[in-house]
Design a protein around this motif. Structure first.
Motif, PDB file in Angstrom:
ATOM      1  N   GLY A  33      50.628  34.659  84.090  1.00  0.00           N
ATOM      2  CA  GLY A  33      50.011  34.692  85.668  1.00  0.00           C
ATOM      3  C   GLY A  33      48.881  35.114  85.990  1.00  0.00           C
ATOM      4  O   GLY A  33      48.021  33.721  85.602  1.00  0.00           O
ATOM      5  N   SER A  34      48.244  35.268  87.487  1.00  0.00           N
ATOM      6  CA  SER A  34      46.969  35.492  87.825  1.00  0.00           C
ATOM      7  C   SER A  34      45.889  36.539  87.938  1.00  0.00           C
ATOM      8  O   SER A  34      44.491  36.247  88.187  1.00  0.00           O
ATOM      9  N   VAL A  35      46.757  37.121  86.720  1.00  0.00           N
ATOM     10  CA  VAL A  35      45.521  38.274  86.778  1.00  0.00           C
ATOM     11  C   VAL A  35      44.773  37.559  85.433  1.00  0.00           C
ATOM     12  O   VAL A  35      44.951  37.099  84.353  1.00  0.00           O
ATOM     13  N   ASN A  36      43.172  38.378  84.550  1.00  0.00           N
ATOM     14  CA  ASN A  36      42.648  37.602  83.630  1.00  0.00           C
ATOM     15  C   ASN A  36      43.417  38.795  82.251  1.00  0.00           C
ATOM     16  O   ASN A  36      43.636  39.892  83.031  1.00  0.00           O
ATOM     17  N   PRO A  37      43.689  38.006  81.344  1.00  0.00           N
ATOM     18  CA  PRO A  37      44.094  38.730  80.266  1.00  0.00           C
ATOM     19  C   PRO A  37      43.208  39.924  79.768  1.00  0.00           C
ATOM     20  O   PRO A  37      42.051  40.283  79.905  1.00  0.00           O
ATOM     21  N   LEU A  38      44.118  41.022  79.173  1.00  0.00           N
ATOM     22  CA  LEU A  38      43.367  42.145  78.468  1.00  0.00           C
ATOM     23  C   LEU A  38      42.826  41.895  77.528  1.00  0.00           C
ATOM     24  O   LEU A  38      42.876  40.446  76.629  1.00  0.00           O
ATOM     25  N   GLU A  39      42.074  42.134  76.701  1.00  0.00           N
ATOM     26  CA  GLU A  39      40.996  42.107  75.692  1.00  0.00           C
ATOM     27  C   GLU A  39      41.583  43.202  74.295  1.00  0.00           C
ATOM     28  O   GLU A  39      41.277  44.841  74.729  1.00  0.00           O
ATOM     29  N   THR A  67      47.418  50.656  74.522  1.00  0.00           N
ATOM     30  CA  THR A  67      45.932  50.617  73.395  1.00  0.00           C
ATOM     31  C   THR A  67      45.605  49.498  73.115  1.00  0.00           C
ATOM     32  O   THR A  67      46.028  48.809  72.833  1.00  0.00           O
ATOM     33  N   MET A  68      43.923  49.903  73.451  1.00  0.00           N
ATOM     34  CA  MET A  68      43.065  48.567  73.109  1.00  0.00           C
ATOM     35  C   MET A  68      42.594  49.526  72.083  1.00  0.00           C
ATOM     36  O   MET A  68      41.390  50.290  71.818  1.00  0.00           O
ATOM     37  N   VAL A  69      41.572  48.096  70.498  1.00  0.00           N
ATOM     38  CA  VAL A  69      40.632  48.728  70.416  1.00  0.00           C
ATOM     39  C   VAL A  69      39.065  48.159  70.727  1.00  0.00           C
ATOM     40  O   VAL A  69      39.004  47.256  71.833  1.00  0.00           O
ATOM     41  N   ARG A  70      38.445  49.526  71.055  1.00  0.00           N
ATOM     42  CA  ARG A  70      37.577  49.363  71.597  1.00  0.00           C
ATOM     43  C   ARG A  70      36.283  49.989  70.571  1.00  0.00           C
ATOM     44  O   ARG A  70      36.477  50.455  69.877  1.00  0.00           O
ATOM     45  N   VAL A 121      50.420  43.145  88.085  1.00  0.00           N
ATOM     46  CA  VAL A 121      50.289  44.493  89.220  1.00  0.00           C
ATOM     47  C   VAL A 121      49.593  45.006  87.322  1.00  0.00           C
ATOM     48  O   VAL A 121      49.160  46.164  87.705  1.00  0.00           O
ATOM     49  N   LEU A 122      50.430  44.914  86.165  1.00  0.00           N
ATOM     50  CA  LEU A 122      50.165  45.815  85.467  1.00  0.00           C
ATOM     51  C   LEU A 122      48.400  45.867  84.735  1.00  0.00           C
ATOM     52  O   LEU A 122      48.113  46.257  84.394  1.00  0.00           O
ATOM     53  N   ARG A 123      48.605  43.936  84.375  1.00  0.00           N
ATOM     54  CA  ARG A 123      47.123  44.093  84.482  1.00  0.00           C
ATOM     55  C   ARG A 123      46.271  44.398  85.188  1.00  0.00           C
ATOM     56  O   ARG A 123      45.408  44.452  84.741  1.00  0.00           O
ATOM     57  N   GLU A 124      46.461  43.697  86.059  1.00  0.00           N
ATOM     58  CA  GLU A 124      45.236  44.266  87.246  1.00  0.00           C
ATOM     59  C   GLU A 124      45.202  46.072  87.015  1.00  0.00           C
ATOM     60  O   GLU A 124      44.062  46.671  87.519  1.00  0.00           O
ATOM     61  N   ASP A 125      45.703  46.356  87.065  1.00  0.00           N
ATOM     62  CA  ASP A 125      46.438  48.183  87.279  1.00  0.00           C
ATOM     63  C   ASP A 125      45.494  48.756  85.867  1.00  0.00           C
ATOM     64  O   ASP A 125      44.703  49.725  85.849  1.00  0.00           O
ATOM     65  N   ILE A 126      45.527  48.436  84.643  1.00  0.00           N
ATOM     66  CA  ILE A 126      44.967  48.714  83.852  1.00  0.00           C
ATOM     67  C   ILE A 126      43.178  48.171  83.480  1.00  0.00           C
ATOM     68  O   ILE A 126      42.590  49.190  83.392  1.00  0.00           O
ATOM     69  N   TRP A 127      43.018  47.473  83.745  1.00  0.00           N
ATOM     70  CA  TRP A 127      41.792  46.748  84.334  1.00  0.00           C
ATOM     71  C   TRP A 127      40.799  47.776  85.045  1.00  0.00           C
ATOM     72  O   TRP A 127      40.095  48.046  84.753  1.00  0.00           O
ATOM     73  N   LEU A 128      41.726  48.326  86.583  1.00  0.00           N
ATOM     74  CA  LEU A 128      41.518  49.571  87.476  1.00  0.00           C
ATOM     75  C   LEU A 128      41.158  50.700  86.356  1.00  0.00           C
ATOM     76  O   LEU A 128      40.216  51.436  86.920  1.00  0.00           O
ATOM     77  N   TRP A 130      39.990  50.548  83.107  1.00  0.00           N
ATOM     78  CA  TRP A 130      39.188  50.666  82.145  1.00  0.00           C
ATOM     79  C   TRP A 130      38.010  51.157  82.355  1.00  0.00           C
ATOM     80  O   TRP A 130      37.571  51.569  83.575  1.00  0.00           O
ATOM     81  N   GLU A 131      37.590  51.795  81.607  1.00  0.00           N
ATOM     82  CA  GLU A 131      35.612  52.865  81.740  1.00  0.00           C
ATOM     83  C   GLU A 131      35.217  52.113  80.740  1.00  0.00           C
ATOM     84  O   GLU A 131      35.327  51.814  79.291  1.00  0.00           O
TER      85      GLU A 131
END
Ligand SMILES: [Zn+2]
Ligand SMILES: [Zn+2]
Length: 177
Positions: A33-39, A67-70, A121-128, A130-131
């Motif tokens: 896709g075209s949105v940055n991968p999540l980490e 769920t992401m490791v932060r 759409v999903l990754r964009e929304d998750i990035w948005l 992001w805290e």
């Protein structure tokens, strides 16, 4: 269960589209896709929703959970950050008419030749969502400013000393420099 992530809006049937997908962590971190991968995604994510068409507008309503490791900003430990949110988007195949500018802002125009990638759409929304500053738990006591000990593990020397120290009250006061 097919995960047809790319949707040609103009091909959507009258009944629209609904989905409920379990998305492997690796896929969210891949460069499709075209949105940055999540980490740091550490479990399978949930992505569910629907797209409905009415009066020239395609309305997507969905929800996701990931769920992401932060790293906790107080105690600096790593923890699993659970984010969950609802997602609302509106699309049109043509520049919407009969709308004021504010309403138009909510609508993303997708050219006829393009498809809508639900992974994007999903990754964009998750990035948005992001805290930048997250804590492992609301009650996290953080690290001692004096010795750096993790105060969630117990009291450090500085704390037990401070309360008996004759100048302990001074430590709680603020001085103008
Ligand atoms: Zn913490
Ligand atoms: Zn200390």
């Amino acid at each position: 269960m097919s995960q047809q992530m790319c949707v040609h809006l103009q091909d959507l049937s009258k009944s629209g589209k609904t989905w409920q997908w379990d998305i492997p962590a690796e896929r969210l971190m891949s460069d499709e896709g075209s949105v940055n991968p999540l980490e740091g995604v550490c479990h399978t994510a949930l992505w569910q929703g629907s797209i409905e068409y009415a009066h020239g507008i395609y309305t997507l309503s969905g929800m996701w959970r990931v769920t992401m490791v932060r790293r906790c900003v107080r105690c600096l430990c790593k923890f699993e950050w659970l984010a969950e949110q609802e997602c609302q988007r509106k699309y049109s195949l043509t520049e919407p008419q009969d709308m004021d500018d504010e309403e138009k802002l909510d609508i993303e125009v997708i050219p006829l030749s393009d498809s809508l990638n639900l992974m994007d759409v999903l990754r964009e929304d998750i990035w948005l969502a992001w805290e930048a500053c997250v804590v492992c738990k609301e009650t996290c006591k953080g690290l001692c400013q004096g010795c750096g000990m993790d105060l969630n593990q117990g009291d450090c020397q500085c704390h037990s000393l401070a309360s008996d120290h004759p100048f302990a009250a001074l430590a709680a006061m603020k001085f103008d420099k």
